[in-house]
Design a protein around this motif. Structure first.
Motif, PDB file in Angstrom:
ATOM      1  N   VAL A 147      -5.348  12.942  -3.463  1.00  0.00           N
ATOM      2  CA  VAL A 147      -4.730  11.845  -2.725  1.00  0.00           C
ATOM      3  C   VAL A 147      -4.876  10.572  -3.550  1.00  0.00           C
ATOM      4  CG1 VAL A 147      -4.670  10.523  -0.576  1.00  0.00           C
ATOM      5  CG2 VAL A 147      -5.429  12.902  -0.549  1.00  0.00           C
ATOM      6  N   LYS A 153      -4.401   6.559  -3.500  1.00  0.00           N
ATOM      7  CA  LYS A 153      -4.270   5.432  -2.568  1.00  0.00           C
ATOM      8  C   LYS A 153      -4.111   4.164  -3.400  1.00  0.00           C
ATOM      9  CE  LYS A 153      -7.265   7.853   0.750  1.00  0.00           C
ATOM     10  NZ  LYS A 153      -8.356   7.770   1.718  1.00  0.00           N
ATOM     11  N   GLN A 168      -3.172   0.203  -3.930  1.00  0.00           N
ATOM     12  CA  GLN A 168      -3.202  -1.081  -3.220  1.00  0.00           C
ATOM     13  C   GLN A 168      -2.848  -2.202  -4.198  1.00  0.00           C
ATOM     14  OE1 GLN A 168      -4.069  -1.886   0.184  1.00  0.00           O
ATOM     15  NE2 GLN A 168      -3.231  -3.820  -0.564  1.00  0.00           N
ATOM     16  N   THR A 202      -0.079  12.429  -1.387  1.00  0.00           N
ATOM     17  CA  THR A 202      -0.941  13.619  -1.378  1.00  0.00           C
ATOM     18  C   THR A 202      -0.224  14.784  -2.051  1.00  0.00           C
ATOM     19  OG1 THR A 202      -2.023  12.892   0.658  1.00  0.00           O
ATOM     20  CG2 THR A 202      -2.231  15.222   0.110  1.00  0.00           C
ATOM     21  N   TYR A 229       0.840  -1.203   0.000  1.00  0.00           N
ATOM     22  CA  TYR A 229       0.000   0.000   0.000  1.00  0.00           C
ATOM     23  C   TYR A 229       0.870   1.245   0.000  1.00  0.00           C
ATOM     24  CZ  TYR A 229      -3.393   3.533   1.426  1.00  0.00           C
ATOM     25  OH  TYR A 229      -4.170   4.658   1.482  1.00  0.00           O
ATOM     26  N   SER A 288      -5.149   1.911  -8.008  1.00  0.00           N
ATOM     27  CA  SER A 288      -4.936   3.183  -7.330  1.00  0.00           C
ATOM     28  C   SER A 288      -6.206   4.019  -7.465  1.00  0.00           C
ATOM     29  CB  SER A 288      -3.743   3.921  -7.936  1.00  0.00           C
ATOM     30  OG  SER A 288      -3.532   5.147  -7.262  1.00  0.00           O
ATOM     31  N   GLU A 315       0.417   5.719  -0.391  1.00  0.00           N
ATOM     32  CA  GLU A 315      -0.514   6.844  -0.507  1.00  0.00           C
ATOM     33  C   GLU A 315       0.268   8.142  -0.677  1.00  0.00           C
ATOM     34  OE1 GLU A 315      -3.682   6.927   2.535  1.00  0.00           O
ATOM     35  OE2 GLU A 315      -3.303   9.084   2.642  1.00  0.00           O
ATOM     36  N   SER A 328       2.095   6.260  -7.703  1.00  0.00           N
ATOM     37  CA  SER A 328       1.642   5.569  -6.490  1.00  0.00           C
ATOM     38  C   SER A 328       1.634   4.061  -6.699  1.00  0.00           C
ATOM     39  CB  SER A 328       0.248   6.068  -6.079  1.00  0.00           C
ATOM     40  OG  SER A 328      -0.732   5.767  -7.063  1.00  0.00           O
TER      41      SER A 328
END
Lengths: 148, 148, 148, 148
Positions: free
Chosen positions: A97, A99, A101, A37, A33, A114, A35, A63
């Motif tokens: 943002v 994120k 995974q 920003t 994971y 993402s 993340e 990401s």
């Protein structure tokens, strides 16, 4: 995920020129994971003010690469094989943002999802885009070349 | 494609902050076709020197949007619905050229293929990536807001 | 492409149960190129009569796999990594033809574009869908297991 | 989701020739969610025994269409705009289950994720593929033509 591994990923991220340009910060990290920003800047915005598709695609790419790297116990060198983004809602907000995974951590190929959210000044998150990204692990490299 | 239409698209492109940041130039334009060339900058490069995936995805997005706009007789306002890039070869070179061609010019949806080439100092082109992009025409807008 | 190679690919295709179900024929083959034609059957049609998306996606998958195999000098075993189809026009016609062309013949990954056309009773072709497919070569196998 | 709506979707599904061919059953349904289960048949299998990519892509397409329809209060007519499948693990098992969830229910476009699982004789589920599908709502139709 041990602290040394986290530190190495953060150092790699810190060296990324495009992430420096974006003013990006790592706001979450775990095995599989990652993340990121970013605050809004002029070059990220469409004339109507929302974040543009290029900026969102860039965050998806970066990401996902770091999420893939975070799923491996050792430093690894990846290349993006393919990337698919669905833009779902106008990316209206002050920050983006991403994120990311890992959903498949294979020997050769890693697949990552993402999700990119626009965040308003009040902290409200809107899902701006989702994605699927395929990464290929190239080979193990010397420590100073690995993740970037 | 008449000259007035070309001029309007060039003006719109000239106002794009992200294209200014990229130092991008329009190197080809026709009905349903749009070509953008960018010189390499530090933030576009991976540590090993080739162009990164984010820069390629950004050019896919922007070139497709303008190709879609160039296929319409009047100024139109598009949003990217989804974008899919396959990275085919390492993007080694001094410049990137994105060549976007409309393959379906529908009433609501437009589909574009953008091929991105890395160009060496000697002018040799390598196909770095291909893509498929779906755009949606939102509505007709007043002249000063349309294409951007 | 030599005749023995062609014969082996045709034999493999002939053994495919799903292609038998579709009543599919190989109507073109060359190094990196494979073309499949199917006549319309009830299960391939939407209520309004055009070919459905499932049938088109199936032809994309199968034609791409064989195109990938045809680009290798020896029998090879592939799996589909990912598949992306854009449906461009209603698939109105009596036959579907999938024309798959390898655009990157890599050591590990092969990328193929398959264009699917609906063909009217008069022989007019309409581009119903385009696609991008990524295949991974698994390993070399014994001759009777390879391509299928 | 009221019972009448469910009944209408089940009736539409029951009329689908391709789902009849697949021996498919609806094993779950809710607003924005649709689940289809199919038992293995010869034409669905690769020589090595796992489900083939075509069958998985077909289930992605059909399950997504019905999930999209289930998210609308009234009968609606959709076409698949584009479909993207990532094959994650060998689809080894006796059944395939496609679980489709709407992630964006827009006025014109609906985006669905369908996850396809292979289910062993013991009931163990393996995630074989994930996907993103974009549907376009064409228009409202007379009741007997709508969803199919």
């Amino acid at each position: 995920m041990n602290d040394e591994r986290k530190t190495r990923l953060l150092e790699s991220f810190g060296r990324s020129k495009i992430m420096q340009l974006f003013g990006a910060e790592v706001t979450g990290m775990d095995e599989g994971y990652f993340e990121i920003t970013v605050p809004k800047q002029d070059f990220m915005a469409r004339p109507a003010g929302m974040f543009n598709g290029s900026t969102i695609a860039s965050l998806v790419d970066v990401s996902s690469g770091y999420a893939g790297a975070s799923a491996k116990p050792e430093d690894s060198y990846f290349t993006t094989v393919e990337l698919k983004v669905n833009y779902l809602n106008p990316a209206i907000g002050e920050q983006l943002v991403a994120k990311a995974q890992v959903i498949k951590n294979g020997k050769v190929l890693t697949v990552v999802r993402s999700d990119v959210f626009a965040v308003s000044a009040e902290g409200k998150e809107t899902l701006a885009a989702t994605s699927l990204v395929t990464l290929m692990q190239l080979s193990k490299k010397s420590p100073d070349k690995q993740i970037d």
